[in-house]
Design a protein around this motif. Structure first.
Motif, PDB file in Angstrom:
ATOM      1  N   UNK A 129       0.819  -1.694  -0.171  1.00  0.00           N
ATOM      2  CA  UNK A 129       0.059  -0.037   0.207  1.00  0.00           C
ATOM      3  C   UNK A 129       0.853   1.320  -0.205  1.00  0.00           C
ATOM      4  N   UNK A 130       1.595   0.696   0.780  1.00  0.00           N
ATOM      5  CA  UNK A 130       2.466   2.346   0.859  1.00  0.00           C
ATOM      6  C   UNK A 130       3.195   2.648  -0.244  1.00  0.00           C
ATOM      7  N   UNK A 131       4.170   1.521  -1.114  1.00  0.00           N
ATOM      8  CA  UNK A 131       4.595   1.897  -2.493  1.00  0.00           C
ATOM      9  C   UNK A 131       3.334   1.913  -3.739  1.00  0.00           C
ATOM     10  N   UNK A 132       2.063   2.114  -2.949  1.00  0.00           N
ATOM     11  CA  UNK A 132       1.255   2.064  -4.538  1.00  0.00           C
ATOM     12  C   UNK A 132       0.867   3.608  -4.191  1.00  0.00           C
ATOM     13  N   UNK A 133       1.063   4.514  -2.893  1.00  0.00           N
ATOM     14  CA  UNK A 133       1.144   4.976  -2.261  1.00  0.00           C
ATOM     15  C   UNK A 133       1.700   6.504  -2.954  1.00  0.00           C
ATOM     16  N   UNK A 169      -6.806   0.981  -4.658  1.00  0.00           N
ATOM     17  CA  UNK A 169      -7.090  -0.261  -4.271  1.00  0.00           C
ATOM     18  C   UNK A 169      -5.645  -1.357  -4.866  1.00  0.00           C
ATOM     19  N   UNK A 170      -5.917  -2.166  -4.277  1.00  0.00           N
ATOM     20  CA  UNK A 170      -4.942  -3.304  -4.603  1.00  0.00           C
ATOM     21  C   UNK A 170      -5.436  -4.695  -4.365  1.00  0.00           C
ATOM     22  N   UNK A 203       6.326  -5.593  -9.934  1.00  0.00           N
ATOM     23  CA  UNK A 203       7.013  -7.656  -9.816  1.00  0.00           C
ATOM     24  C   UNK A 203       8.381  -7.756  -9.243  1.00  0.00           C
ATOM     25  N   UNK A 204       8.562  -9.275  -9.748  1.00  0.00           N
ATOM     26  CA  UNK A 204       9.900  -9.532  -8.985  1.00  0.00           C
ATOM     27  C   UNK A 204      10.733  -8.531 -10.187  1.00  0.00           C
ATOM     28  N   UNK A 218       3.481  -9.552  -8.853  1.00  0.00           N
ATOM     29  CA  UNK A 218       3.540  -9.298  -7.104  1.00  0.00           C
ATOM     30  C   UNK A 218       1.811  -8.847  -7.097  1.00  0.00           C
ATOM     31  N   UNK A 219       1.713  -7.493  -7.311  1.00  0.00           N
ATOM     32  CA  UNK A 219       0.995  -5.976  -6.841  1.00  0.00           C
ATOM     33  C   UNK A 219       0.357  -5.724  -8.131  1.00  0.00           C
ATOM     34  N   UNK A 220      -1.152  -5.626  -8.247  1.00  0.00           N
ATOM     35  CA  UNK A 220      -0.976  -4.576  -9.158  1.00  0.00           C
ATOM     36  C   UNK A 220      -2.454  -3.443  -8.772  1.00  0.00           C
TER      37      UNK A 220
END
Length: 238
Positions: A129-133, A169-170, A203-204, A218-220
C-alpha cells in the motif's frame, strides 16, 4: 435409412463422405447464406495506459528521459525528509527510469528487508500500500515534468506537487520474500482538472530488466489523487 443425422439443426455427414465433399458442401452453404460477410482487418492499438502497460514501450534506463527522471528525483528528495513512514519503509528505494510522454511513468527498485515482511516472513500488505501511494505520486510528478509551465506565482509549488490521495485499490497476485528485489512501475492514466488517475504494477525484478524483461507480478493497483493545481495550464496569452 437416411445417411445423415441432425443435431441442433446441423447435418453431420456420413462417415463414407470424403473430406473434399465436406469442404464443397461447406463452401456452397457459406455462399448461399444471406448473412453479411465480416472483414477482419488488423487494428492499430491506441495508447490506453489505464488498461495495461503491455501496450507501451518498455520503460528502461535506455528509454528513460533524463529531464523527467531528474524532476521526479527532486520531488522525492523534497518529500522524504518530511515523511516518517516513507523514511522507514522506502529509504532504500531507487528510481531508475521516468518519462513524461505519452504519459507520466516511473520505474523504481526496492530490495526487501525484514522490516518489509509480515509474521509469515513475506511481503507485508501495508508495504504494498505504501508503494502504491508513493509510486502514484511519483508518476504524477513525472507527468508534470512534461508540462509547459508558465512563469508566475505558485508555479514552483505546482511543479513539486504529487496530489492528495482520494482512493486506492490493490490486488495481491503473489508474494515476495526477504532478498527479493521488487520492480515498481506506475503510470498516469489521466490527469483532469482536479483528479489524477494512476495505475501500478509491482513485479519481481529479473535478469534482463534493463532490456524490458518483466518478472512475476506481485501486486497490481490503482491510485486516485486530488490535484490542487489542476490540469496542464494553457499557454500564456501575449
Amino acid at each position: 435409412m437416411a445417411d445423415t443425422s441432425t443435431i441442433a439443426g446441423g447435418d453431420i455427414p456420413p462417415a463414407s463422405q470424403t473430406q473434399a465433399e465436406v469442404q464443397d458442401q461447406t463452401t456452397k452453404s457459406s455462399s448461399d447464406s444471406q448473412q453479411p460477410s465480416i472483414s477482419l482487418e488488423k487494428e492499430t492499438l491506441s495508447f490506453t495506459p489505464s488498461l495495461s502497460t503491455s501496450i507501451l514501450l518498455p520503460l528502461t534506463p535506455t528509454t528513460s528521459s533524463a529531464l523527467a527522471l531528474a524532476h521526479v528525483q527532486r520531488v522525492w528528495d523534497s518529500i522524504r525528509p518530511n515523511s516518517a513512514i516513507y523514511n522507514l519503509l522506502l529509504s532504500d528505494i531507487v528510481l531508475v527510469a521516468a518519462v513524461s510522454h505519452p504519459t507520466g511513468r516511473i520505474l523504481a527498485h526496492l530490495t526487501l528487508k525484514p522490516i518489509h515482511l509480515n509474521s509469515k516472513r513475506i511481503l507485508h500488505g501495508a508495504v504494498s500500500g505504501t508503494l502504491c501511494d508513493w509510486a502514484g505520486g511519483m508518476a504524477i510528478a513525472a507527468s508534470i515534468a512534461g508540462d509547459e509551465l508558465k512563469v508566475g506565482e505558485g508555479e514552483q509549488d505546482r511543479q513539486m506537487t504529487t496530489g492528495v490521495s482520494t482512493d486506492m485499490h490493490l490486488s495481491y497476485c503473489s508474494t515476495a520474500r526477504e532478498g527479493d528485489t521488487l520492480e515498481v512501475e506506475a503510470w498516469v492514466s489521466r490527469r483532469g482538472r482536479k483528479l489524477g488517475f494512476t495505475g501500478l504494477e509491482i513485479r519481481k525484478r529479473v535478469d534482463g530488466w534493463e532490456k524490458g524483461e518483466k518478472g512475476e507480478v506481485v501486486v497490481v493497483g490503482s491510485h486516485t489523487k486530488y490535484l490542487p493545481f489542476g490540469q496542464k495550464p494553457r499557454e500564456a496569452k501575449e
